[in-house]
Design a protein around this motif. Structure first.
Motif, PDB file in Angstrom:
ATOM      1  N   ASN A  24      -2.723  99.425  44.700  1.00 18.77           N
ATOM      2  CA  ASN A  24      -1.623  99.381  45.680  1.00 18.77           C
ATOM      3  C   ASN A  24      -1.970  98.388  46.787  1.00 18.77           C
ATOM      4  OD1 ASN A  24      -1.093 100.457  48.676  1.00 18.77           O
ATOM      5  ND2 ASN A  24       0.751 100.733  47.435  1.00 18.77           N
ATOM      6  N   ILE A  25      -0.926  97.835  47.375  1.00 23.09           N
ATOM      7  CA  ILE A  25      -1.063  97.049  48.617  1.00 23.09           C
ATOM      8  C   ILE A  25       0.022  97.528  49.585  1.00 23.09           C
ATOM      9  CG2 ILE A  25      -0.907  94.778  49.712  1.00 23.09           C
ATOM     10  CD1 ILE A  25      -1.646  93.487  47.055  1.00 23.09           C
ATOM     11  N   VAL A  26      -0.373  97.785  50.832  1.00 26.29           N
ATOM     12  CA  VAL A  26       0.608  98.050  51.894  1.00 26.29           C
ATOM     13  C   VAL A  26       0.390  97.007  52.989  1.00 26.29           C
ATOM     14  CG1 VAL A  26       1.355  99.639  53.700  1.00 26.29           C
ATOM     15  CG2 VAL A  26       0.695 100.547  51.468  1.00 26.29           C
ATOM     16  N   THR A  27       1.384  96.183  53.216  1.00 23.35           N
ATOM     17  CA  THR A  27       1.342  95.228  54.339  1.00 23.35           C
ATOM     18  C   THR A  27       2.764  95.096  54.864  1.00 23.35           C
ATOM     19  OG1 THR A  27       1.896  93.209  53.122  1.00 23.35           O
ATOM     20  CG2 THR A  27      -0.430  93.829  53.133  1.00 23.35           C
ATOM     21  N   ASN A  28       2.908  94.186  55.786  1.00 17.05           N
ATOM     22  CA  ASN A  28       4.224  93.829  56.317  1.00 17.05           C
ATOM     23  C   ASN A  28       5.175  93.377  55.201  1.00 17.05           C
ATOM     24  OD1 ASN A  28       6.173  93.060  58.063  1.00 17.05           O
ATOM     25  ND2 ASN A  28       5.140  91.223  58.817  1.00 17.05           N
ATOM     26  N   LEU A  29       4.615  92.948  54.057  1.00 18.43           N
ATOM     27  CA  LEU A  29       5.442  92.426  52.962  1.00 18.43           C
ATOM     28  C   LEU A  29       5.895  93.512  51.988  1.00 18.43           C
ATOM     29  CD1 LEU A  29       3.652  89.052  52.077  1.00 18.43           C
ATOM     30  CD2 LEU A  29       5.699  89.402  53.460  1.00 18.43           C
ATOM     31  N   GLY A  30       5.445  94.759  52.182  1.00 21.60           N
ATOM     32  CA  GLY A  30       5.912  95.814  51.285  1.00 21.60           C
ATOM     33  C   GLY A  30       4.924  96.957  51.165  1.00 21.60           C
ATOM     34  N   PHE A  31       5.379  98.015  50.499  1.00 23.16           N
ATOM     35  CA  PHE A  31       4.565  99.227  50.372  1.00 23.16           C
ATOM     36  C   PHE A  31       3.961  99.404  48.985  1.00 23.16           C
ATOM     37  CE2 PHE A  31       6.907 100.302  54.211  1.00 23.16           C
ATOM     38  CZ  PHE A  31       5.901 100.863  54.982  1.00 23.16           C
ATOM     39  N   THR A  32       4.200  98.437  48.093  1.00 20.53           N
ATOM     40  CA  THR A  32       3.591  98.524  46.753  1.00 20.53           C
ATOM     41  C   THR A  32       2.970  97.175  46.406  1.00 20.53           C
ATOM     42  OG1 THR A  32       5.563  97.744  45.594  1.00 20.53           O
ATOM     43  CG2 THR A  32       5.419 100.125  45.976  1.00 20.53           C
ATOM     44  N   SER A  33       2.111  97.174  45.391  1.00 21.22           N
ATOM     45  CA  SER A  33       1.507  95.918  44.924  1.00 21.22           C
ATOM     46  C   SER A  33       2.581  94.961  44.442  1.00 21.22           C
ATOM     47  CB  SER A  33       0.554  96.177  43.758  1.00 21.22           C
ATOM     48  OG  SER A  33      -0.457  97.054  44.116  1.00 21.22           O
ATOM     49  N   ALA A  56      -1.614  92.398  73.690  1.00 21.55           N
ATOM     50  CA  ALA A  56      -2.105  91.077  74.088  1.00 21.55           C
ATOM     51  C   ALA A  56      -1.328  90.565  75.285  1.00 21.55           C
ATOM     52  CB  ALA A  56      -1.942  90.118  72.921  1.00 21.55           C
ATOM     53  N   PRO A  57      -2.021  89.882  76.210  1.00 17.09           N
ATOM     54  CA  PRO A  57      -1.334  89.371  77.395  1.00 17.09           C
ATOM     55  C   PRO A  57      -0.335  88.259  77.073  1.00 17.09           C
ATOM     56  CG  PRO A  57      -3.716  88.949  77.511  1.00 17.09           C
ATOM     57  CD  PRO A  57      -3.456  89.618  76.213  1.00 17.09           C
ATOM     58  N   GLU A  58      -0.504  87.588  75.937  1.00 17.47           N
ATOM     59  CA  GLU A  58       0.431  86.526  75.572  1.00 17.47           C
ATOM     60  C   GLU A  58       0.828  86.666  74.103  1.00 17.47           C
ATOM     61  OE1 GLU A  58      -2.923  83.086  75.089  1.00 17.47           O
ATOM     62  OE2 GLU A  58      -2.308  83.699  77.099  1.00 17.47           O
ATOM     63  N   PRO A  59       1.969  86.070  73.707  1.00 12.78           N
ATOM     64  CA  PRO A  59       2.385  86.183  72.307  1.00 12.78           C
ATOM     65  C   PRO A  59       1.351  85.558  71.363  1.00 12.78           C
ATOM     66  CG  PRO A  59       4.136  85.248  73.669  1.00 12.78           C
ATOM     67  CD  PRO A  59       2.906  85.269  74.512  1.00 12.78           C
ATOM     68  N   PHE A  60       1.235  86.095  70.171  1.00 13.80           N
ATOM     69  CA  PHE A  60       0.304  85.526  69.183  1.00 13.80           C
ATOM     70  C   PHE A  60       0.842  85.786  67.776  1.00 13.80           C
ATOM     71  CE2 PHE A  60      -2.035  89.348  67.574  1.00 13.80           C
ATOM     72  CZ  PHE A  60      -1.466  90.295  68.399  1.00 13.80           C
ATOM     73  N   TYR A  61       0.337  85.005  66.824  1.00 13.31           N
ATOM     74  CA  TYR A  61       0.784  85.144  65.432  1.00 13.31           C
ATOM     75  C   TYR A  61      -0.055  86.186  64.698  1.00 13.31           C
ATOM     76  CZ  TYR A  61       3.940  81.216  65.719  1.00 13.31           C
ATOM     77  OH  TYR A  61       4.988  80.407  66.053  1.00 13.31           O
ATOM     78  N   ALA A  62       0.619  87.139  64.068  1.00  9.26           N
ATOM     79  CA  ALA A  62      -0.090  88.171  63.304  1.00  9.26           C
ATOM     80  C   ALA A  62       0.881  88.810  62.322  1.00  9.26           C
ATOM     81  CB  ALA A  62      -0.650  89.234  64.252  1.00  9.26           C
ATOM     82  N   SER A  63       0.331  89.532  61.362  1.00  9.00           N
ATOM     83  CA  SER A  63       1.142  90.265  60.395  1.00  9.00           C
ATOM     84  C   SER A  63       0.966  91.757  60.665  1.00  9.00           C
ATOM     85  CB  SER A  63       0.686  89.923  58.974  1.00  9.00           C
ATOM     86  OG  SER A  63       1.358  90.745  58.047  1.00  9.00           O
ATOM     87  N   VAL A  64       1.988  92.386  61.237  1.00  2.43           N
ATOM     88  CA  VAL A  64       1.878  93.816  61.537  1.00  2.43           C
ATOM     89  C   VAL A  64       2.995  94.583  60.825  1.00  2.43           C
ATOM     90  CG1 VAL A  64       0.759  93.503  63.780  1.00  2.43           C
ATOM     91  CG2 VAL A  64       3.242  93.651  63.654  1.00  2.43           C
ATOM     92  N   ILE A  65       2.711  95.837  60.536  1.00  2.00           N
ATOM     93  CA  ILE A  65       3.671  96.682  59.827  1.00  2.00           C
ATOM     94  C   ILE A  65       4.515  97.417  60.864  1.00  2.00           C
ATOM     95  CG2 ILE A  65       3.891  98.610  58.204  1.00  2.00           C
ATOM     96  CD1 ILE A  65       1.025  97.769  57.252  1.00  2.00           C
ATOM     97  N   GLY A  66       5.827  97.349  60.727  1.00  2.00           N
ATOM     98  CA  GLY A  66       6.701  98.000  61.695  1.00  2.00           C
ATOM     99  C   GLY A  66       6.362  99.481  61.834  1.00  2.00           C
ATOM    100  N   ARG A  67       6.281  99.949  63.087  1.00  2.00           N
ATOM    101  CA  ARG A  67       5.932 101.352  63.341  1.00  2.00           C
ATOM    102  C   ARG A  67       6.876 102.302  62.635  1.00  2.00           C
ATOM    103  NH1 ARG A  67       2.145 102.930  67.020  1.00  2.00           N
ATOM    104  NH2 ARG A  67       1.106 101.075  67.782  1.00  2.00           N
ATOM    105  N   GLU A  68       8.165 101.972  62.745  1.00  2.00           N
ATOM    106  CA  GLU A  68       9.173 102.871  62.197  1.00  2.00           C
ATOM    107  C   GLU A  68       9.103 102.886  60.665  1.00  2.00           C
ATOM    108  OE1 GLU A  68      13.903 103.432  62.851  1.00  2.00           O
ATOM    109  OE2 GLU A  68      12.822 102.140  64.260  1.00  2.00           O
TER     110      GLU A  68
END
Lengths: 394, 213
Positions: A24-33, A56-68
């Motif tokens: 399995n893979i869970v990332t910002n791109l989905g919950f399955t492989s 972070a004090p300033e905007p930055f690039y990252a891949s995060v999974i939506g809380r909701e």
């Protein structure tokens, strides 16, 4: 070498081979492989400009999974108000990987291996204090929480070995099966992005200005990510009747013995790990899944180690441009992508790469392409001078 | 036939005391860890200025390895990648995580430092030992609630049986606020001229760990 023998339903069976039977893979791109791999093949990235003043004090690039999104997904299997985001990630990943296998996780022959760098570090109080009741930042406690949720028989084994944790966790699970101590190992890696992690990498000046560009001439640092990945290892290839099992080769982890935060200049530690991983493998390497964080030093060091190993013509990719550097999850997530590359005969391109910016020639693939491959060498390196290499093959 | 393994040396540090299997002994006057570890360093004339830059977990593991490997050159005996380091503890790097967290808690007094952040990983202590002794071999760091000699012995034996290591430094290096303890074992194959101080098995490992200091 001596072969371990086990009695299996009254028959003798060798347990020299270890297979990955589910993942399995869970990332910002989905919950399955499948969701993740399809998005990666299509050239999508989960890395976005993130504005989060808490982190972070300033905007930055990252891949995060939506809380909701994570909250809702987890609520299908448990009460999300009782589990931290880190725990939710781990459990979502394991739950999905187990679908379709007929593994009884409560069996005493099942081991759970957890790979993480920082686990629940977010649970440390503001001043870094830790009330006597709050054991959650302890990684063994994360293991206990997983054990109780899944009703496992054995204690969880936790690996925390910087950015090679994921590969060391797979290696350890496979070795304990070969040693005859277990028949199956569920290996899950996860890390969540936090102010702790952001500020640390930022203080190192390791973060890129835009989405990261592995091996590229203009690369200027890494993009952070969060996620989880799972592989289920077993001595029984038929554990998942639907999927094609992939062999886990013997791998190796090593140290550069050079510097605790800077990669080795001659790639010696990674070179040694690759030599050991290939020692037991006959045939030619079809594909290399690199660590490729896109920091100037890491990618240069990897290129040197690959080239010194005589693998400069083997197609290499780094998937850090798709979901960022997911730390303790990275080795597992990227290994899962490698398995899917083998099964589907598709090699994802290196998102962010255009023109080579490393001094030693390596065959970095920019665009996704169809290519029949039967194996992949997965490599990783991290703080503390650690490196790891492992072969996966049909 | 399986080769037998032995403990050729150990180093145990606890309660301001240090003892090794080669009869090195030191009883510190200081009770606080940072003071005790400095006086131990000076007592044994270590002479490695980088020591003072390390965090507490690394200082503890580094010093235990110094005494464990006194008068040995594993690089010479086993080649650069023949020696593995397999360590575990309960608190990972939480001792330094707390210090780092305090440095970023207040935005008006925000000083994330790379030299502190790098120590917020438990495996850094293996990096420090590897650098000092030029060891390039197998590395792994595990987290367990308590010292687990059964896992340690089984895992290390497997590494020997599969030629992943020819020699191994293994043990427990724990640092959590005021509480600390380290026990390191040097494990080697038994030969006609080399049979160490005890067989490497669960009972001997546990007996050494339980020595009262």
């Amino acid at each position: 070498m001596e072969k371990k023998i086990r009695i299996d339903n009254g028959k003798l069976a060798f347990v020299d081979e270890v297979y990955i039977v589910a993942d399995n893979i869970v990332t910002n791109l989905g919950f399955t492989s499948e969701e993740n791999f399809d998005q990666v093949l299509s050239g999508y990235t989960g890395i976005k400009l993130l504005e989060d003043e808490q982190m972070a004090p300033e905007p930055f690039y990252a891949s995060v999974i939506g809380r909701e999104a994570l909250y809702n997904r987890f609520s299908l299997i448990g009460n999300p108000d009782r589990y931290t985001r880190f725990e939710q990630l781990v459990l979502c990943s394991v739950h999905d990987a187990l679908q379709g296998t007929n593994l009884n996780v409560a069996d005493k022959r099942v081991l759970f291996v957890l790979s993480t760098t920082k686990g629940n570090v977010e649970q440390l109080g503001e001043s870094g204090s830790l009330s006597s009741e709050n054991k959650r930042p302890y990684l063994w406690q994360s293991g206990e929480i997983i054990k109780s949720f899944l009703r496992l028989h054995n204690d969880t084994l936790v690996v925390s070995n910087a950015c090679v944790s994921g590969l060391v966790a797979i290696l350890t699970g496979a070795r304990l099966i070969r040693a005859g101590l277990f028949d199956h190992a569920i290996v899950t890696g996860a890390d969540v992005l936090s102010e702790f992690i952001y500020s640390g990498f930022s203080s190192f000046k390791s973060l890129s200005q835009g989405p990261c560009r592995p091996f590229d001439k203009s690369r200027d640092g890494l993009s952070l990510g969060e996620g989880a990945g799972t592989v289920i290892l077993s001595s029984r290839p038929d554990l998942n009747p639907k999927g094609e099992p992939i062999h886990v080769g013997r791998g190796f982890s090593s140290n550069d013995a050079n510097h605790i935060s800077g990669p080795s200049r001659n790639g010696e530690g990674l070179y040694i790990a690759i030599q050991h991983a290939l020692r037991h493998f006959r045939g030619k390497v079809d594909h290399i899944s690199a660590h490729g964080t896109a920091t100037p030093y890491n990618d240069e060091m990897e290129a040197i180690a690959i080239s010194r190993s005589g693998l400069q013509d083997v197609p290499v990719n780094s998937l850090k441009g798709c979901w960022g550097h997911t730390l303790g999850a990275a080795g597992i997530i990227e290994s899962v992508a490698a398995l899917h590359s083998i099964r589907k005969g598709m090699l994802p391109g290196t998102k962010g790469f255009q023109e080579s910016g490393v001094s030693h020639p390596v065959h970095v693939i920019a665009e996704t392409r169809t290519e029949k491959i039967s194996n992949c060498l997965k490599i990783a390196s991290g703080f503390g001078g650690c490196n790891a290499a492992i072969m996966f093959y049909r | 036939m399986k080769e037998s393994l032995h403990i050729s040396n150990y180093c145990l540090i606890r309660n301001s005391h240090l003892i090794t299997g080669q009869d090195h002994f030191f009883a510190g006057k200081e009770t606080a860890f940072p003071d005790f570890i400095k006086e131990t360093y000076r007592h044994f004339n270590i002479g490695y200025p980088k020591f003072f830059k390390m965090d507490n977990l690394s200082k503890l593991g580094f010093l235990a390895a110094e005494l464990l490997l006194k008068d040995r050159d594993l690089n010479l005996d086993y080649g650069k990648d023949g020696t593995g380091i397999i360590l575990a503890n309960a608190s990972a790097s939480l001792d330094t995580d707390r210090i780092y967290q305090a440095s970023i808690a207040d935005r008006s007094n925000y000083f994330p430092s790379p030299s502190v952040f790098v120590y917020t990983l438990p495996n850094i202590v293996m990096g420090e030992i590897s650098i000092r002794h030029k060891l390039f071999g197998e590395n792994a760091f595990f987290i367990k609630q308590t010292f687990d000699p059964v896992f340690m012995v089984e895992y290390v034996k497997h590494l020997f049986e599969n030629q992943i290591v020819a020699c191994c430094i293994t043990g427990w290096v724990e640092m959590d606020s005021e509480r600390y303890e380290a026990v390191l074992f040097l494990v080697e194959k038994t030969g006609p001229l080399n049979n160490g101080i005890a067989i490497f098995d669960v009972r001997n490992v546990d007996d050494i760990y339980c020595l009262k200091l």
